[in-house]
Write an enzyme that holds these catalytic residues in place. Sequence first.
Site, short mmCIF file in Angstrom:
data_model
loop_
_atom_site.label_atom_id
_atom_site.label_comp_id
_atom_site.label_asym_id
_atom_site.label_seq_id
_atom_site.Cartn_x
_atom_site.Cartn_y
_atom_site.Cartn_z
N SER A 119 0.82 -1.22 0.00
CA SER A 119 0.00 0.00 0.00
C SER A 119 0.84 1.25 0.00
CB SER A 119 -0.88 0.03 1.27
OG SER A 119 -1.70 -1.09 1.31
N HIS A 140 -1.32 -2.94 -7.19
CA HIS A 140 -2.01 -2.58 -5.95
C HIS A 140 -3.51 -2.81 -6.10
CE1 HIS A 140 -3.28 0.56 -2.79
NE2 HIS A 140 -2.93 -0.55 -2.17
N GLU A 152 -3.90 -0.46 -9.22
CA GLU A 152 -2.89 0.54 -9.58
C GLU A 152 -1.64 -0.21 -10.03
OE1 GLU A 152 -2.89 2.58 -5.74
OE2 GLU A 152 -3.60 4.39 -6.72
N ASN A 190 -4.09 5.88 -2.03
CA ASN A 190 -3.72 6.03 -0.62
C ASN A 190 -3.06 7.37 -0.33
OD1 ASN A 190 -4.79 3.66 0.28
ND2 ASN A 190 -2.91 2.49 0.04
N1 CAA Z 1 -15.61 -10.02 -0.04
C1 CAA Z 1 -16.19 -10.34 -1.20
N2 CAA Z 1 -17.35 -9.81 -1.64
C2 CAA Z 1 -17.94 -8.90 -0.83
C3 CAA Z 1 -17.41 -8.53 0.41
C4 CAA Z 1 -16.19 -9.13 0.79
N3 CAA Z 1 -15.61 -8.80 1.94
N4 CAA Z 1 -18.25 -7.61 0.98
C5 CAA Z 1 -19.25 -7.44 0.13
N5 CAA Z 1 -19.07 -8.21 -0.95
C6 CAA Z 1 -19.94 -8.26 -2.13
C7 CAA Z 1 -21.31 -8.79 -1.82
O1 CAA Z 1 -21.36 -10.19 -1.97
C8 CAA Z 1 -22.13 -8.09 -2.90
O2 CAA Z 1 -21.92 -8.81 -4.11
P1 CAA Z 1 -23.03 -8.74 -5.29
O3 CAA Z 1 -23.02 -7.30 -5.75
O4 CAA Z 1 -22.52 -9.70 -6.30
O5 CAA Z 1 -24.31 -9.13 -4.65
C9 CAA Z 1 -21.44 -6.72 -3.06
O6 CAA Z 1 -20.11 -6.92 -2.58
C10 CAA Z 1 -22.09 -5.63 -2.26
O7 CAA Z 1 -22.02 -6.07 -0.93
P2 CAA Z 1 -23.21 -5.74 0.10
O8 CAA Z 1 -24.44 -5.42 -0.70
O9 CAA Z 1 -23.25 -6.80 1.10
O10 CAA Z 1 -22.71 -4.46 0.91
P3 CAA Z 1 -22.32 -3.03 0.34
O11 CAA Z 1 -23.24 -2.61 -0.70
O12 CAA Z 1 -22.10 -2.16 1.51
O13 CAA Z 1 -20.89 -3.27 -0.35
C11 CAA Z 1 -18.59 -2.97 -0.04
C12 CAA Z 1 -19.81 -3.71 0.46
C13 CAA Z 1 -18.36 -3.35 -1.53
C14 CAA Z 1 -17.39 -3.39 0.80
C15 CAA Z 1 -18.85 -1.46 0.08
O14 CAA Z 1 -19.20 -1.18 1.42
C16 CAA Z 1 -17.64 -0.63 -0.33
O15 CAA Z 1 -17.38 -0.45 -1.50
N6 CAA Z 1 -16.91 -0.12 0.71
C17 CAA Z 1 -15.74 0.72 0.45
C18 CAA Z 1 -14.54 -0.21 0.30
C19 CAA Z 1 -13.29 0.62 0.06
O16 CAA Z 1 -13.26 1.84 0.16
N7 CAA Z 1 -12.21 -0.10 -0.30
C20 CAA Z 1 -10.89 0.53 -0.47
C21 CAA Z 1 -10.10 0.36 0.81
S1 CAA Z 1 -8.53 1.11 0.70
C22 CAA Z 1 -7.57 -0.12 -0.03
O17 CAA Z 1 -8.04 -1.18 -0.27
C23 CAA Z 1 -6.16 0.27 -0.35
C24 CAA Z 1 -5.15 0.03 0.75
O18 CAA Z 1 -4.00 -0.08 0.43
C25 CAA Z 1 -5.57 0.07 2.15
P1 NAD Z 2 -3.06 -9.35 6.53
O1 NAD Z 2 -2.45 -9.10 7.85
O2 NAD Z 2 -4.53 -9.63 6.43
O3 NAD Z 2 -2.33 -10.53 5.76
C1 NAD Z 2 -0.95 -10.58 5.68
C2 NAD Z 2 -0.62 -12.05 5.61
O4 NAD Z 2 0.76 -12.20 5.28
C3 NAD Z 2 -0.82 -12.78 6.94
O5 NAD Z 2 -1.75 -13.84 6.75
C4 NAD Z 2 0.57 -13.31 7.30
O6 NAD Z 2 0.54 -14.60 7.88
C5 NAD Z 2 1.21 -13.36 5.93
N1 NAD Z 2 2.66 -13.33 5.94
C6 NAD Z 2 3.49 -12.58 6.71
N2 NAD Z 2 4.77 -12.85 6.38
C7 NAD Z 2 4.74 -13.76 5.38
C8 NAD Z 2 5.72 -14.43 4.59
N3 NAD Z 2 7.03 -14.21 4.81
N4 NAD Z 2 5.32 -15.29 3.62
C9 NAD Z 2 4.00 -15.51 3.41
N5 NAD Z 2 3.01 -14.93 4.11
C10 NAD Z 2 3.39 -14.06 5.08
O7 NAD Z 2 -2.68 -8.07 5.65
P2 NAD Z 2 -3.42 -7.51 4.33
O8 NAD Z 2 -4.42 -6.50 4.73
O9 NAD Z 2 -3.82 -8.66 3.47
O10 NAD Z 2 -2.20 -6.72 3.62
C11 NAD Z 2 -1.24 -7.42 2.88
C12 NAD Z 2 -0.55 -6.44 1.95
O11 NAD Z 2 -1.53 -5.83 1.09
C13 NAD Z 2 0.15 -5.28 2.68
O12 NAD Z 2 1.30 -4.93 1.95
C14 NAD Z 2 -0.91 -4.17 2.61
O13 NAD Z 2 -0.31 -2.89 2.67
C15 NAD Z 2 -1.50 -4.41 1.24
N6 NAD Z 2 -2.87 -3.91 1.05
C16 NAD Z 2 -3.79 -3.99 2.07
C17 NAD Z 2 -5.10 -3.54 1.83
C18 NAD Z 2 -6.16 -3.62 2.91
O14 NAD Z 2 -7.25 -2.99 2.78
N7 NAD Z 2 -5.93 -4.37 3.97
C19 NAD Z 2 -5.46 -3.03 0.58
C20 NAD Z 2 -4.49 -2.98 -0.44
C21 NAD Z 2 -3.20 -3.41 -0.20
#
Ligand code: CAA
Ligand code: NAD
Length: 285
Positions: A119, A140, A152, A190
């Site tokens: 991330s 990503h 990405e 991000n």
């Molecule tokens: N895994 C798989 N499928 C999922 C799921 C999950 N955890 N959660 C929901 N779904 C599916 C459902 O099965 C449903 O599928 P269908 O459209 O085929 O029926 C669909 O998603 C919609 O789900 P719901 O109707 O149950 O609930 P919702 O409308 O609230 O959608 C959500 C759930 C898609 C998660 C929605 O809340 C959402 O888009 N949230 C924002 C998520 C977001 O911002 N993600 C980015 C995070 S940042 C990141 O990822 C980058 C990083 O590096 C941290």
């Molecule tokens: P997580 O904690 O759910 O999963 C990480 C997994 O990696 C764990 O199951 C751990 O056992 C495993 N692990 C640690 N060391 C390892 C190794 N040497 N070999 C194999 N497996 C190992 O974390 P996450 O949320 O899945 O994030 C994983 C990566 O994806 C991070 O780099 C995170 O920044 C990125 N990411 C996270 C998100 C999010 O929403 N959580 C979204 C996009 C990208």
Amino acid sequence: MTIDRVAVLGCGLMGSGIAEVCARAGLETTVREVDDDLLEAGLGRIRKSLGRAASKGKLDETQVDEILARITGTTRLADLADVDLVVEAIVENLEVKTETFAELDRVVQPQAIFASNTSSLTITELAAATGRTDRFIGLHFFNPVPVMKLVEIVRVLSTSDETVADAQEFVRAVGKDPVLARDNSGFIVNRLLVPYLLDAIRAVEEGVGSIEDIDKAMQLGCGHPMGPLTLLDFVGLDTTYFIANIMFEEYREKRFAPPPLLKRMVLAGHNGRKSGRGFYDYSDR
Ligand code: CAA
Ligand code: NAD
């Protein structure tokens, strides 16, 4: 290069989702975890997600079985030797990622592409741990991977044009829509999203509103599908904390600094949905 066999490192929140979309796209997929318990937990996540799709009529039982048959779990890096692409989704820690990539570089066939789902770490630094910097790229994905369409793609100075083209073809093959991002910490999403999420935690610290009302306000006021604190629980507070520290290290601006409350929650093991407790309590689910 045609990508038919994919390895996913880590079967946590993201690795399980990436493995699922690869297998659903017909690719032979191997997931590697550090031990059998974590591997089984990760495979369980995949089965649960496929079950969710089946319960909604998106997949039938035969299709679920065919998808699962394309997924192999292992704890041995040696089992990844013949893959065409490795997508790393392990813990957001530079040392762990670079050590793992360096070890993989000695095991996996030389033509394979290495990709990181990081991330916030810079892809350049991860690529430098290997001897295949021309075949190293950032891929990503977004959480939840089966649903979020964006990937990405992050090329670094050493990434070859062929690798970028192969990565774009792979991303589309697994049903996602790519953008090309620069190798700055946080890439595009991000770089914008993390300050917003950290500010939501600061709003809790400052008593701007209750946890529930802050989430409700952003959902109803801005049309967000989930409020920032719910999203933080969904992403994982530990992962968010790692990301914030890495981004603050790069940008040195307060807006990227992890708030004290986030650090204390992670130290207390309150990592969000994955640990049963974050800003909300999930113990009854
Ligand atoms: N895994 C798989 N499928 C999922 C799921 C999950 N955890 N959660 C929901 N779904 C599916 C459902 O099965 C449903 O599928 P269908 O459209 O085929 O029926 C669909 O998603 C919609 O789900 P719901 O109707 O149950 O609930 P919702 O409308 O609230 O959608 C959500 C759930 C898609 C998660 C929605 O809340 C959402 O888009 N949230 C924002 C998520 C977001 O911002 N993600 C980015 C995070 S940042 C990141 O990822 C980058 C990083 O590096 C941290
Ligand atoms: P997580 O904690 O759910 O999963 C990480 C997994 O990696 C764990 O199951 C751990 O056992 C495993 N692990 C640690 N060391 C390892 C190794 N040497 N070999 C194999 N497996 C190992 O974390 P996450 O949320 O899945 O994030 C994983 C990566 O994806 C991070 O780099 C995170 O920044 C990125 N990411 C996270 C998100 C999010 O929403 N959580 C979204 C996009 C990208």
